[in-house]
Design a protein around this motif. Sequence first.
Motif, mmCIF file in Angstrom:
data_model
loop_
_atom_site.group_PDB
_atom_site.id
_atom_site.type_symbol
_atom_site.label_atom_id
_atom_site.label_comp_id
_atom_site.label_asym_id
_atom_site.label_seq_id
_atom_site.Cartn_x
_atom_site.Cartn_y
_atom_site.Cartn_z
ATOM 1 N N SER A 1 0.791 -1.227 0.000
ATOM 2 C CA SER A 1 0.000 0.000 0.000
ATOM 3 C C SER A 1 0.830 1.288 0.000
ATOM 4 N N PRO A 2 1.794 1.454 0.905
ATOM 5 C CA PRO A 2 2.566 2.699 0.869
ATOM 6 C C PRO A 2 3.324 2.895 -0.445
ATOM 7 N N LEU A 3 3.850 1.806 -0.999
ATOM 8 C CA LEU A 3 4.595 1.932 -2.255
ATOM 9 C C LEU A 3 3.690 2.349 -3.409
ATOM 10 N N LEU A 4 2.511 1.763 -3.486
ATOM 11 C CA LEU A 4 1.599 2.118 -4.577
ATOM 12 C C LEU A 4 1.090 3.547 -4.429
ATOM 13 N N LEU A 5 0.807 3.957 -3.207
ATOM 14 C CA LEU A 5 0.367 5.338 -2.985
ATOM 15 C C LEU A 5 1.472 6.318 -3.346
ATOM 16 N N LEU A 6 2.682 6.018 -2.934
ATOM 17 C CA LEU A 6 3.826 6.856 -3.271
ATOM 18 C C LEU A 6 4.040 6.916 -4.780
ATOM 19 N N PHE A 7 3.919 5.772 -5.447
ATOM 20 C CA PHE A 7 4.046 5.750 -6.906
ATOM 21 C C PHE A 7 3.011 6.660 -7.561
ATOM 22 N N GLY A 8 1.760 6.553 -7.133
ATOM 23 C CA GLY A 8 0.697 7.374 -7.717
ATOM 24 C C GLY A 8 0.971 8.861 -7.557
ATOM 25 N N TRP A 9 1.386 9.263 -6.353
ATOM 26 C CA TRP A 9 1.663 10.685 -6.120
ATOM 27 C C TRP A 9 2.891 11.160 -6.886
ATOM 28 N N PHE A 10 3.919 10.317 -6.979
ATOM 29 C CA PHE A 10 5.092 10.726 -7.760
ATOM 30 C C PHE A 10 4.759 10.820 -9.244
ATOM 31 N N ALA A 11 3.906 9.929 -9.726
ATOM 32 C CA ALA A 11 3.482 10.012 -11.128
ATOM 33 C C ALA A 11 2.724 11.313 -11.382
ATOM 34 N N ILE A 12 1.880 11.707 -10.448
ATOM 35 C CA ILE A 12 1.167 12.984 -10.583
ATOM 36 C C ILE A 12 2.158 14.143 -10.548
ATOM 37 N N ALA A 13 3.120 14.071 -9.637
ATOM 38 C CA ALA A 13 4.124 15.133 -9.543
ATOM 39 C C ALA A 13 4.907 15.266 -10.840
ATOM 40 N N VAL A 14 5.308 14.151 -11.413
ATOM 41 C CA VAL A 14 6.078 14.195 -12.667
ATOM 42 C C VAL A 14 5.222 14.756 -13.798
ATOM 43 N N LEU A 15 3.936 14.426 -13.805
ATOM 44 C CA LEU A 15 3.050 14.918 -14.859
ATOM 45 C C LEU A 15 2.780 16.411 -14.758
ATOM 46 N N PHE A 16 2.650 16.940 -13.523
ATOM 47 C CA PHE A 16 2.139 18.292 -13.373
ATOM 48 C C PHE A 16 3.102 19.321 -12.808
ATOM 49 N N LEU A 17 4.089 18.904 -12.056
ATOM 50 C CA LEU A 17 5.008 19.888 -11.490
ATOM 51 C C LEU A 17 5.966 20.405 -12.555
ATOM 52 N N THR B 1 9.580 21.653 -13.957
ATOM 53 C CA THR B 1 10.888 21.032 -13.777
ATOM 54 C C THR B 1 11.607 21.541 -12.529
ATOM 55 N N TYR B 2 11.558 22.853 -12.289
ATOM 56 C CA TYR B 2 12.285 23.384 -11.130
ATOM 57 C C TYR B 2 11.725 22.833 -9.815
ATOM 58 N N LEU B 3 10.418 22.589 -9.737
ATOM 59 C CA LEU B 3 9.858 22.018 -8.511
ATOM 60 C C LEU B 3 10.184 20.538 -8.372
ATOM 61 N N ILE B 4 10.294 19.839 -9.479
ATOM 62 C CA ILE B 4 10.731 18.437 -9.420
ATOM 63 C C ILE B 4 12.165 18.372 -8.903
ATOM 64 N N ILE B 5 13.010 19.295 -9.371
ATOM 65 C CA ILE B 5 14.399 19.349 -8.903
ATOM 66 C C ILE B 5 14.441 19.654 -7.404
ATOM 67 N N VAL B 6 13.622 20.608 -6.948
ATOM 68 C CA VAL B 6 13.560 20.931 -5.522
ATOM 69 C C VAL B 6 13.079 19.710 -4.725
#
Length: 164
Positions: free
Chosen positions: A116-132, A134-139
Amino acid sequence: MMNIVILQWGLFSFMVGLVLSLPLAAVHYQKNPLLRKTFTNPKKLKSAHIDYFMQALSAGLVYLIGICMDMEFPKYIALPLIYGIIMNPTILLLEATPFIRSGWSRFTYMFLRATSPLLLLFGWFAIAVLFLPTYLIIVLIIVIIVGGAVLWSQQVQKKNTVHM
């Protein structure tokens, strides 16, 4: 379609959090003996209660991101999020009971803790990569690296004090 499904599961999580307020009150305030035997760890029950609400909030945030970006989330993001929205607080709920000590419930508990924690983390990181941007991804990466370095240094310091 998947955005609506995420929102529906968020509402379900919110409702479970509301329902858990009843045994939580019975355990903490009424000291109900039957429920105290069922929920042997009141702190975990309280954590589960709060986490169901937090996961409902996160589902609403995902829904709003989808609306604002005028995008439907793909299944590879939505399904891990839905799983984590429900199962992450369920881990805490199971930890509040004595049922996780043996048998089938122990296996289920261990499986949920591993996935569960890994899948939730994956989902949120996928959203971050899609929408953040580049500078915020680097931060974000810098924050993760600094956090990892702090944890690593604490582990090294702990090992050094144990061996002395």
